[in-house]
Design a protein around this motif. Structure first.
Motif, short mmCIF file in Angstrom:
data_model
loop_
_atom_site.label_atom_id
_atom_site.label_comp_id
_atom_site.label_asym_id
_atom_site.label_seq_id
_atom_site.Cartn_x
_atom_site.Cartn_y
_atom_site.Cartn_z
N MET A 103 0.85 -1.19 0.00
CA MET A 103 0.00 0.00 0.00
C MET A 103 0.88 1.25 0.00
N LYS A 104 0.69 2.11 -0.98
CA LYS A 104 1.40 3.37 -1.01
C LYS A 104 0.71 4.35 -0.08
N THR A 105 1.49 5.01 0.77
CA THR A 105 0.91 5.95 1.73
C THR A 105 1.90 7.08 1.97
N ILE A 106 1.56 7.95 2.89
CA ILE A 106 2.40 9.11 3.16
C ILE A 106 2.48 9.36 4.65
N GLY A 107 3.61 9.86 5.09
CA GLY A 107 3.79 10.24 6.48
C GLY A 107 4.74 11.42 6.56
N TYR A 108 5.14 11.75 7.77
CA TYR A 108 6.17 12.76 7.98
C TYR A 108 7.38 12.07 8.60
N ALA A 109 8.54 12.24 7.97
CA ALA A 109 9.74 11.52 8.38
C ALA A 109 10.88 12.48 8.68
N ALA A 110 11.72 12.07 9.63
CA ALA A 110 13.02 12.70 9.85
C ALA A 110 14.04 11.95 9.01
N HIS A 111 14.84 12.67 8.23
CA HIS A 111 15.86 12.03 7.39
C HIS A 111 17.24 12.11 8.01
N SER A 112 17.37 12.88 9.09
CA SER A 112 18.62 12.95 9.85
C SER A 112 18.30 13.56 11.20
N THR A 119 6.66 9.78 1.14
CA THR A 119 5.81 8.74 0.56
C THR A 119 6.54 7.40 0.63
N PHE A 120 5.80 6.35 1.04
CA PHE A 120 6.43 5.05 1.22
C PHE A 120 5.39 3.94 1.05
N GLU A 121 5.84 2.70 1.09
CA GLU A 121 4.96 1.54 0.95
C GLU A 121 4.77 0.83 2.28
N HIS A 146 -1.76 5.51 7.13
CA HIS A 146 -2.17 4.11 7.25
C HIS A 146 -1.14 3.33 8.05
N VAL A 147 -1.59 2.24 8.66
CA VAL A 147 -0.68 1.32 9.32
C VAL A 147 -1.27 -0.09 9.26
N ILE A 148 -0.41 -1.08 9.23
CA ILE A 148 -0.83 -2.48 9.24
C ILE A 148 -0.17 -3.15 10.43
N VAL A 149 -0.99 -3.77 11.30
CA VAL A 149 -0.50 -4.28 12.58
C VAL A 149 -1.08 -5.67 12.85
N ARG A 150 -0.26 -6.53 13.44
CA ARG A 150 -0.70 -7.85 13.87
C ARG A 150 -1.88 -7.73 14.83
N LEU A 158 -3.43 15.46 6.62
CA LEU A 158 -2.36 14.90 5.77
C LEU A 158 -3.01 14.27 4.55
N GLU A 159 -2.64 14.78 3.37
CA GLU A 159 -3.25 14.28 2.13
C GLU A 159 -2.59 12.99 1.68
N VAL A 160 -3.40 12.08 1.16
CA VAL A 160 -2.91 10.79 0.68
C VAL A 160 -2.49 10.93 -0.78
N PRO A 161 -1.39 10.28 -1.21
CA PRO A 161 -1.00 10.32 -2.62
C PRO A 161 -2.10 9.76 -3.52
N ASP A 162 -2.19 10.29 -4.70
CA ASP A 162 -3.24 9.86 -5.65
C ASP A 162 -3.21 8.37 -5.91
N ALA A 163 -2.00 7.80 -5.90
CA ALA A 163 -1.85 6.38 -6.27
C ALA A 163 -2.07 5.44 -5.10
N ALA A 164 -2.45 5.99 -3.93
CA ALA A 164 -2.60 5.12 -2.74
C ALA A 164 -3.73 4.14 -2.92
#
Length: 352
Positions: free
Chosen positions: A1-10, A19-21, A133-137, A346-352
């Protein structure tokens, strides 16, 4: 699933859109659209590399409330449309004695954290709740009581369980005498929960200006730690002190406040403390202890308890794009008492 979040890169750059999967749905997984995510001091420390081991890009967030959108074929406890929550853990070995005793937070093989932790199957770094989005056991998904305002539930998943667990461990109830040191995100929950359990609650603070707030939160008394006469008069008057201060500090002034067999439990500072003098411990059989969140069963317990007692954290709602300002304010203790991100911002990418 393609989704979006806010990330620290350093460690020294602000959080930015990323944007990530998300992984595909496993047989025992629950897919969740995130509605709200709390902001914890741990998020700030991890994103900024204050603790060793941050893997970048890092998406923080372990106080998650959302709605189920899909379930794997082996899932039995949840259905599409359910309002659910996810806390600090998303997996553990499930085989050791600690896991069998519903204390997954002390898993002998290490629990899998909601973010910045290797997935047990793929080894991929987990990415947290500052996302859509999140996927959890299933075993690590919690049910949100219908009586609670979902926009304010998120901090119960960390601040709530972190302070509830020691209250339950030391059998706090009617007649218990509880002190709370620190009145931030953790401290204000410790006050509310201890009051809800029937304890007589005293806030211990250096700042007289916080007395009115302490009373508003339900505290029965207020003790100014810089007042030597008041501190002397309060000796031997607590069964449990919950210390929520998140920085290096001196425990010595608090130890004489404990009665014989009393316990000071640390839930805030992760790291060094000022040198401890052992005399009050020895002379009163007093203890210094620590506590780490709680297991899944106990986390569900605190949610249900708050649902019955209508206990909720005090929250300030923010947009996702305000997170860096929120981090700066949190460092200055400029929040009453917990930030919560409204994920509809937070807007979701079009391809999500």
């Amino acid at each position: 699933m393609k989704t979006i979040g806010y990330a620290a890169h350093s460690a020294d750059t602000p959080l930015v859109p990323y944007t990530f999967e998300r992984r595909g749905l496993r047989a025992d997984d629950v897919a969740i659209d995130i509605l709200y995510c709390g902001v914890c001091h741990s998020d700030l420390h991890t994103a900024r590399g204050d603790w060793a081991g941050t893997v970048y890009p890092n998406i923080p967030g372990h106080e998650i409330v959302g709605r189920v959108t899909a379930v794997g074929p082996d899932v039995s406890k949840f259905a599409v449309g359910d309002t659910v929550a996810v806390g600090c853990m998303v997996d553990s070995c499930q085989d050791c004695d600690r896991c069998h005793d519903d204390e997954e937070q002390y898993c002998r093989n290490g629990f899998t954290a909601t973010y910045n932790s290797p997935d047990r199957i793929t080894g991929d770094n987990t990415l947290g709740g500052y996302s859509k989005h999140v996927i959890v056991r299933e075993a690590f998904v919690l049910r949100v009581p219908a009586t609670l305002d979902v926009s304010r539930v998120a901090p119960l998943l960390c601040a709530g369980i972190t302070t509830y667990s020691p209250l339950r461990t030391w059998n706090v109830g009617k007649g218990s005498r509880v002190g709370v040191v620190g009145m931030g995100g953790l401290g204000h929950m410790a006050i509310k929960l201890a009051v809800g359990l029937g304890a007589h609650v005293t806030v211990i603070s250096r700042s007289p200006s916080k007395e009115a707030d302490a009373s508003e939160l339900g505290a029965d008394a207020f003790l100014i730690s810089s007042d030597k006469a008041a501190m002397k008069a309060a000796r031997n008057s607590f069964d449990l002190i919950v210390d929520t201060v998140p920085v290096k500090h001196d425990l010595n002034p608090y130890m004489p406040l404990l009665d014989v067999d009393g316990t000071l439990c640390l839930v805030g500072q992760v790291g060094p403390l000022e040198e401890l003098v052992s005399v009050p411990l020895i002379m009163g059989r007093r203890r210094v202890a620590g506590s780490l969140i709680g297991g899944i069963a106990e986390t569900q317990e605190v949610l249900d308890f708050c649902g019955r007692m209508n206990i909720l954290p005090e929250c300030e709602m923010i947009r996702m794009d305000e997170i860096n300002t929120a981090f700066e304010r949190m460092e200055k203790a400029d929040v009453r008492y917990r930030f919560v991100i409204d994920m509809s911002s937070l807007e979701v990418p079009d391809a999500a």
